[in-house]
Design an enzyme around this catalytic site. Structure first.
Site, PDB file in Angstrom:
ATOM      1  CG  ASP A   1      50.786  45.719  46.109  1.00  0.00           C
ATOM      2  OD1 ASP A   1      49.970  45.352  45.236  1.00  0.00           O
ATOM      3  OD2 ASP A   1      50.867  45.185  47.221  1.00  0.00           O
TER       4      ASP A   1
ATOM      5  CE  LYS B   1      47.486  43.307  42.590  1.00  0.00           C
ATOM      6  NZ  LYS B   1      47.552  42.254  43.612  1.00  0.00           N
TER       7      LYS B   1
ATOM      8  CE  LYS C   1      47.576  47.747  52.410  1.00  0.00           C
ATOM      9  NZ  LYS C   1      46.632  46.918  51.629  1.00  0.00           N
ATOM     10  CB  SER C   2      51.609  41.786  53.577  1.00  0.00           C
ATOM     11  OG  SER C   2      51.222  42.249  52.313  1.00  0.00           O
TER      12      SER C   2
ATOM     13  NE  ARG D   1      49.397  49.298  47.121  1.00  0.00           N
ATOM     14  CZ  ARG D   1      49.853  49.259  48.376  1.00  0.00           C
ATOM     15  NH1 ARG D   1      50.625  50.216  48.834  1.00  0.00           N
ATOM     16  NH2 ARG D   1      49.569  48.248  49.162  1.00  0.00           N
TER      17      ARG D   1
HETATM   18  C1  S3P Z   1      49.277  40.696  49.163  1.00  0.00           C
HETATM   19  C2  S3P Z   1      49.563  40.061  47.968  1.00  0.00           C
HETATM   20  C3  S3P Z   1      49.526  40.735  46.664  1.00  0.00           C
HETATM   21  C4  S3P Z   1      49.504  42.259  46.812  1.00  0.00           C
HETATM   22  C5  S3P Z   1      48.542  42.698  47.867  1.00  0.00           C
HETATM   23  C6  S3P Z   1      48.941  42.121  49.215  1.00  0.00           C
HETATM   24  C7  S3P Z   1      49.331  39.907  50.400  1.00  0.00           C
HETATM   25  O1  S3P Z   1      48.353  40.338  45.972  1.00  0.00           O
HETATM   26  O2  S3P Z   1      49.201  42.856  45.585  1.00  0.00           O
HETATM   27  O3  S3P Z   1      48.522  44.100  47.974  1.00  0.00           O
HETATM   28  O4  S3P Z   1      49.399  40.490  51.505  1.00  0.00           O
HETATM   29  O5  S3P Z   1      49.306  38.672  50.310  1.00  0.00           O
HETATM   30  P1  S3P Z   1      48.287  38.934  45.162  1.00  0.00           P
HETATM   31  O6  S3P Z   1      48.534  37.866  46.124  1.00  0.00           O
HETATM   32  O7  S3P Z   1      46.910  38.921  44.591  1.00  0.00           O
HETATM   33  O8  S3P Z   1      49.333  39.007  44.114  1.00  0.00           O
END
Ligand code: S3P
Length: 453
Positions: A338, A365, A45-46, A413
Site C-alpha cells: 500500500d 488495487k 484501517k486494517s 493513496r
Molecule cells: C489489507 C491487506 C492488503 C492491503 C489492503 C489491506 C488487509 O491487501 O493492500 O489495503 O487489511 O487485510 P491484500 O490482502 O490483497 O494483499
C-alpha cells in the site's frame, strides 16, 4: 500554502462525499517551511475493520477506541449492524454488542463503498451466517477480483456467486454449514487469509491457512486476543495458521495509528528540508513496517522510539535528509504494497534509479497503481516507467518537480501521494478528485496544515 476548492467538476469516482472533503486540493511548495512537532495518523484501517467483525461475533459488549474515521470502516460498521450486531457511541468510545447467536441475514444489500478489505473480509464473515447476503460497492469495487476469496469459501461449503461466475461484485453469498479446509492462497493476501479464518470460526473442524510469504498478522493477533483457539507457526518467510472453530470473547481494542497513513508523513518529512517530526503510536508489527526498512535503505533519518512489544507500536521520529535509490522487491513487497505510491514519490527525490518489482498486485488495487503512480509522477516531470510487476523511478537529482494538475482517479493513496510530491514542486500542484481521501483519511489536509510550519 494549502488551498481548498469545494465544488468542482468530476471527482473520478461515484461515491457520495459525506465528509465534506474538498473535491480538489491545491498544495503549494513547502518553500522554506518544514514538518515540525507531533502528528497522530488516523486509527489503523486494517485493525479497525477486524475490530468490528470480531466484536460482532464475540459474545457480549466489546469496546473499540480510536477507530479509523474513514468511509471504508464506516461501511463495515454499518454492515455489522445490518448483520445483527448492536453499536453505540459514547464520546470517543464505540461499543459493539455481538455474539454468534445475534447474527442473521441482512434485510438489504450490504454496501462496502470503496473498500476491498471490507468486501473480502465480509464475504468470509457472512459465509458462516445462515442465509443470503448480497455485497456491493462502488465502480472501483466492481472491478476488484473476488475469485481469490470465492474459491476457498466454496471449498468450505459456502455458495458464492457474482458477476462473471463470481469473479466480480456484486457478490451473493449463501452461508451456513461450513467445514474447515487446509488452504494455500495463490497470491500472498491478508484479505484472503482473513476471509478464510473468519469463515473458519463457524465451520466444523480446523481451518488451516498456509502462507508461503507471511502477510499482515492482524487477524491472527486479534482473534487470539478474543480467546480464539488459534496457532501460528512461522517458517522462513512463511506462516501456517491453524484455527479451531468456537466462540469469541468480548474485548477492548485500542486501535493504533495507521502505518500506511503515517508513511505519507514520513516521506513528506524526509523530502522537506529542515523537517523534524514525530509520528505517534504507529502500528509497526509484522507485515506493516516494510516502508520503514525501505526508507532507511534510502538513507532516511528515521528512528523508532518507545517501542511497545505487546501492542507492536512505536513513535517514528523522522528528520529530513538526502535520499538514495534502492531496489524494492521479493518477500518484503507484501509488507509495503500500500506504500508503493508514496515510496515512488520518495524515489522521485532520491539520487539514482529505484525499482519496484514483484508487485503485480498493484494492478488490482483501488486503481491500477502501476499506471496511476506512473501517470502522477510523469505529470510532475519525473522519469517513471511501468513494468508488468512494478515500476522504475529515476530521481530528479535535487531539481524541483514540475507544478501540474494531477488526478486521483478516485484512489485515496494516489491523491495523498500527489499532495506529498507537491511539497517539492516548483509551483502549486492541483490534485483533482481529492475527496477520494475520505475513504481513509478525511483530515489529511488539516494534519498537513498543522505540521507544515
Ligand atoms: C489489507 C491487506 C492488503 C492491503 C489492503 C489491506 C488487509 O491487501 O493492500 O489495503 O487489511 O487485510 P491484500 O490482502 O490483497 O494483499
Amino acid at each position: 500554502m494549502v488551498r481548498l476548492v469545494t465544488s468542482l467538476g468530476p471527482n473520478g469516482h461515484d461515491r457520495p462525499n459525506r465528509h465534506n472533503v474538498a473535491e480538489e486540493l491545491v498544495v503549494g511548495p513547502a518553500a522554506g517551511r518544514s514538518f515540525q512537532g507531533r502528528l497522530r495518523a488516523p486509527g489503523d484501517k486494517s485493525i479497525s475493520h477486524r475490530a468490528l467483525l470480531i466484536a460482532a461475533r464475540a459474545e457480549g459488549r466489546s469496546q473499540v477506541r480510536g477507530l479509523s474515521n474513514g468511509e471504508d470502516v464506516r461501511h463495515t460498521l454499518e454492515a455489522v449492524v445490518a448483520l445483527g450486531a448492536g453499536a453505540e457511541r459514547a464520546g470517543h468510545e464505540l461499543y459493539i454488542d455481538g455474539g454468534a447467536g445475534r447474527l442473521h441475514e441482512p434485510q438489504n444489500l450490504v454496501d462496502v463503498g470503496n473498500s476491498g478489505t471490507g468486501i473480502r473480509l465480509l464475504t468470509g464473515f457472512v459465509s458462516a451466517i445462515e442465509g443470503l447476503t448480497v455485497l456491493q460497492g462502488d465502480s472501483s469495487i466492481a472491478k476488484r477480483p473476488m475469485d481469490r476469496v470465492a474459491v476457498p469459501l466454496r471449498l468450505m461449503g459456502a455458495q458464492v456467486d457474482g458477476r462473471e461466475g463470481g469473479r466480480f461484485p456484486p457478490l451473493a453469498v449463501r452461508g451456513g454449514r461450513l467445514h474447515g479446509i487446509e488452504y494455500t492462497p495463490p497470491v500472498p493476501s491478508a484479505q484472503v487469509k482473513s476471509a478464510v479464518l473468519f469463515a473458519g470460526l463457524g465451520a466444523e473442524g480446523a481451518t488451516t491457512v498456509n502462507e508461503p510469504v507471511a502477510t499482515r498478522a492482524h487477524t491472527e493477533e486479534m482473534l487470539a486476543a478474543a480467546g480464539a483457539n488459534i496457532e501460528v507457526r512461522m517458517e522462513g518467510a512463511g506462516a501456517t495458521i491453524i484455527l479451531q472453530p468456537g466462540a469469541l470473547q468480548a474485548t477492548t481494542t485500542d486501535v493504533p495509528a495507521d502505518p500506511s497513513q503515517a508513511a505519507f508523513w514520513a516521506v513528506a518529512a524526509c523530502i522537506t528540508p529542515g523537517s523534524d517530526l514525530v509520528l505517534e503510536n504507529v502500528y509497526v508489527g509484522r507485515g506493516r513496517a516494510g516502508f520503514i526498512d525501505v526508507l532507511r535503505r534510502m538513507g532516511a533519518r528515521l528512528e523508532l522510539v518507545g517501542e511497545d512489544p505487546v501492542r507492536r507500536t512505536a513513535d517514528i521520529h523522522v528528520q529530513a535528509g538526502p535520499l538514495v535509490a534502492t531496489d524494492v522487491g521479493g518477500p518484503e513487497v507484501a509488507s509495503l504494497i500500500d506504500e508503493v505510491p508514496v515510496l515512488a514519490v520518495a524515489a522521485a527525490f532520491a539520487e539514482g534509479t529505484t525499482t519496484f518489482s514483484g508487485a503485480a498486485e498493484l494492478r488490482v488495487k483501488e486503481t491500477d497503481r502501476v499506471a496511476t503512480t506512473v501517470e502522477l509522477l510523469t505529470a510532475l516531470g519525473v522519469r517513471a516507467e511501468p513494468a508488468p510487476d512494478g515500476l522504475v523511478v529515476t530521481g530528479n537529482r535535487g531539481a524541483p518537480l514540475r507544478a501540474a494538475t494531477v488526478g486521483s482517479h478516485g484512489d485515496h493513496r494516489i491523491a495523498m501521494a500527489g499532495a506529498v510530491a507537491a511539497l517539492g514542486a516548483d509551483g502549486a500542484v492541483t490534485v483533482r478528485g481529492w475527496d477520494a481521501t475520505a475513504t481513509s483519511y478525511p483530515s489529511f489536509e488539516e494534519d498537513m496544515t498543522q505540521c507544515l510550519r
